[in-house]
Design a protein around this motif. Structure first.
Motif, PDB file in Angstrom:
ATOM      1  N   LEU A  68      47.432  26.716  48.674  1.00 18.69           N
ATOM      2  CA  LEU A  68      48.299  26.123  48.517  1.00 18.69           C
ATOM      3  C   LEU A  68      48.289  25.686  47.516  1.00 18.69           C
ATOM      4  O   LEU A  68      47.697  25.675  46.572  1.00 18.69           O
ATOM      5  CB  LEU A  68      47.581  24.571  48.970  1.00 18.69           C
ATOM      6  CG  LEU A  68      48.441  24.147  50.006  1.00 18.69           C
ATOM      7  CD1 LEU A  68      47.606  22.594  50.018  1.00 18.69           C
ATOM      8  CD2 LEU A  68      49.534  24.199  50.724  1.00 18.69           C
ATOM      9  N   GLU A  69      49.691  26.488  46.543  1.00 18.63           N
ATOM     10  CA  GLU A  69      50.425  25.852  45.511  1.00 18.63           C
ATOM     11  C   GLU A  69      50.435  24.845  45.676  1.00 18.63           C
ATOM     12  O   GLU A  69      51.629  24.647  44.889  1.00 18.63           O
ATOM     13  CB  GLU A  69      50.973  27.365  44.582  1.00 18.63           C
ATOM     14  CG  GLU A  69      49.949  28.514  44.597  1.00 18.63           C
ATOM     15  CD  GLU A  69      50.245  29.723  44.808  1.00 18.63           C
ATOM     16  OE1 GLU A  69      50.901  30.320  44.443  1.00 18.63           O
ATOM     17  OE2 GLU A  69      49.868  30.325  45.560  1.00 18.63           O
ATOM     18  N   LEU A  70      49.910  23.461  44.817  1.00 24.08           N
ATOM     19  CA  LEU A  70      50.150  22.131  44.719  1.00 24.08           C
ATOM     20  C   LEU A  70      50.253  21.980  43.734  1.00 24.08           C
ATOM     21  O   LEU A  70      49.738  22.025  42.446  1.00 24.08           O
ATOM     22  CB  LEU A  70      49.225  21.217  45.320  1.00 24.08           C
ATOM     23  CG  LEU A  70      48.993  20.295  45.563  1.00 24.08           C
ATOM     24  CD1 LEU A  70      50.533  20.164  47.498  1.00 24.08           C
ATOM     25  CD2 LEU A  70      47.979  20.158  45.762  1.00 24.08           C
ATOM     26  N   SER A  71      51.521  21.630  43.099  1.00 25.63           N
ATOM     27  CA  SER A  71      51.553  20.056  42.209  1.00 25.63           C
ATOM     28  C   SER A  71      51.671  19.201  42.137  1.00 25.63           C
ATOM     29  O   SER A  71      51.417  18.847  41.025  1.00 25.63           O
ATOM     30  CB  SER A  71      53.778  20.907  41.641  1.00 25.63           C
ATOM     31  OG  SER A  71      53.697  22.228  42.215  1.00 25.63           O
ATOM     32  N   ARG A  72      52.249  18.827  43.173  1.00 26.10           N
ATOM     33  CA  ARG A  72      51.594  17.302  42.866  1.00 26.10           C
ATOM     34  C   ARG A  72      50.885  16.735  44.014  1.00 26.10           C
ATOM     35  O   ARG A  72      51.541  18.015  45.501  1.00 26.10           O
ATOM     36  CB  ARG A  72      53.102  16.437  42.485  1.00 26.10           C
ATOM     37  CG  ARG A  72      53.686  16.763  41.941  1.00 26.10           C
ATOM     38  CD  ARG A  72      54.556  15.845  41.515  1.00 26.10           C
ATOM     39  NE  ARG A  72      55.861  16.632  41.880  1.00 26.10           N
ATOM     40  CZ  ARG A  72      56.625  15.457  42.627  1.00 26.10           C
ATOM     41  NH1 ARG A  72      56.529  14.464  42.055  1.00 26.10           N
ATOM     42  NH2 ARG A  72      57.777  15.881  43.405  1.00 26.10           N
ATOM     43  N   TRP A  73      50.009  15.685  44.176  1.00 29.75           N
ATOM     44  CA  TRP A  73      50.504  15.337  46.086  1.00 29.75           C
ATOM     45  C   TRP A  73      49.911  13.518  45.394  1.00 29.75           C
ATOM     46  O   TRP A  73      49.740  13.288  44.379  1.00 29.75           O
ATOM     47  CB  TRP A  73      48.632  15.657  45.758  1.00 29.75           C
ATOM     48  CG  TRP A  73      47.410  15.640  44.845  1.00 29.75           C
ATOM     49  CD1 TRP A  73      46.808  15.966  43.915  1.00 29.75           C
ATOM     50  CD2 TRP A  73      46.732  14.430  44.699  1.00 29.75           C
ATOM     51  NE1 TRP A  73      45.792  15.622  43.447  1.00 29.75           N
ATOM     52  CE2 TRP A  73      46.123  14.415  43.607  1.00 29.75           C
ATOM     53  CE3 TRP A  73      46.929  12.712  45.407  1.00 29.75           C
ATOM     54  CZ2 TRP A  73      44.995  13.213  43.824  1.00 29.75           C
ATOM     55  CZ3 TRP A  73      46.091  12.241  44.515  1.00 29.75           C
ATOM     56  CH2 TRP A  73      44.813  11.929  43.764  1.00 29.75           C
TER      57      TRP A  73
END
Lengths: 267, 267
Positions: free
Chosen positions: A258-263
């Protein structure tokens, strides 16, 4: 629209909304696989929620209801639905919306396209057999990677340990805290393997003194060996090469990427 | 070859071997994503080995070196390589061969095409943010699915257990055999959560009498609460919503969905 005779391939470049919708519906009705290149946003509601803004991506819709959304990078889809999803296709103003959902569990992926650059639809034939081959090293590495493939609560201590009579494939501790020696065989394990395992264990006992559990891990046990195993207090376990293969494959890429920016944690 | 102005999309239908090879090389050189529909076989050598005979499939080559081979069914690729793979493209008689390999670990996927029906190449722009949202139920379900997200050796006994003062989110047993009560909070956990957890534990102690471990699982702990926790002998643990999301997603489809016809254990 162009037809390529071999495959019944239909190719639509920059189709109008009406043409794209018709092609999507017809492709699905005919059991075709459809690929879309376009600009879309992705919303997932189900177990958790996720949102991905507009970007240029590749979408694959398979005739069994599987859906994949791929960004231009990474090997994992940013969103997907397993086979059995129900698709629906509709127009929303100047956009095309594809919903892929299931009722159990209740979840839905919504793709909103503000541009479709290419839509390809084709009936693919693929009946080939998938064959896999694992050797003793593969099985050992799979167990190192996922010790629960051996049994729940198992921990690997070392692999390829040198003992007076050779190399032990795998040594670990089971859920009851017992020192466990595993001898891996690619095919049927015979008398030789049993006797070898017994020797390894005797060699290790010299080091510590505590009780040692000995297990033959193989695809089967040769006839007449069960009695020998029993008399020596050893065990046989059947290896599942498919699960070993899956464990090895899974380990390669480091999960979902997962190339996650925000959660967010939300109510 | 047709050019669609917005995307620099190049579409080749039933290209000759020479045209296909040139398009593959140029696409990769230019950082484009390439999709191929065709008839191919797939061989994997690396950790274990696998073979898939000829069939009609979709292949995606991404500019970062990721490779995906999709059969017409299922949501999992039948074979793939993670980003960082090196591609090479060559002609072998009347076939086109694509190798995607890495040196660490040493592995190679070989695709052999005896027919390419469509080759599409395009530079895709996608900078959108991916945002995910998990609520308390999502976190709880993720822990039920993968208890090691809480900690290694943890086992879930029950969720939503009724106690005199309300419902406990999760009850389990930790690796040391301690009865463990977990209170999940979506945001910062404050005094209320700590006191609530304490009440739950007191309620449960009435049932058994053995020591009970109490843990607040949240994205953070409000100021001034650590002292209260300490004085009550309770703990705080930070939840990782991303890993919870991944656990929930993974559970949906039942793993790799290898549709396996045969397997071998080989030397």
């Amino acid at each position: 629209m162009r037809l390529y005779p071999d495959l019944g391939l239909k190719v639509f470049q920059a189709p109008s909304i009406g043409v794209a919708l018709e092609a999507l519906k017809e492709g699905f009705r005919k059991g075709e696989l459809t690929i879309i290149i376009g600009r879309l946003s992705v919303d997932y509601h189900g177990r958790a929620r996720s949102k991905l803004g507009f970007g240029e991506r590749v979408v694959i819709l398979k005739p069994d209801g599987a859906l994949l959304v791929h960004r231009p990078h990474g090997h994992s889809p940013v969103n997907w639905q397993p086979p059995g999803s129900i698709f629906d296709f509709k127009r929303l103003g100047e956009k095309i919306v594809i919903n892929a959902g299931r009722s159990n569990p209740l979840e839905k992926v919504t793709l909103t396209f503000d541009r479709i650059d290419l839509l390809v639809s084709s009936r693919l034939r693929d009946d080939a057999e998938f064959s896999l081959y694992v050797d003793e090293h593969d099985i050992r590495d799979a167990l190192v990677s996922e010790p629960e493939l051996f049994e729940e609560g198992f921990h690997v201590v070392t692999k390829e340990k040198r003992v007076p009579s050779g190399f032990v494939d795998l040594i670990g501790v089971d859920r009851e805290g017992r020192f466990t020696v595993i001898e891996i065989k690619k095919g049927l394990a015979g008398r030789d393997s049993v006797i070898q395992l017994k020797r390894y264990i005797d060699g290790l006992k010299g080091e510590g003194g505590a009780a040692v559990r000995g297990v033959i891990l193989a695809s089967g046990l040769a006839r007449g060996c069960q009695g020998l195993l029993d008399s020596l207090g050893l065990e046989f376990k059947r290896v599942d090469p498919r699960r070993c293969y899956e464990a090895l494959m899974k380990r390669r890429g480091g999960g979902l990427q997962l190339e996650l920016s925000r959660w967010f944690i939300s109510s």
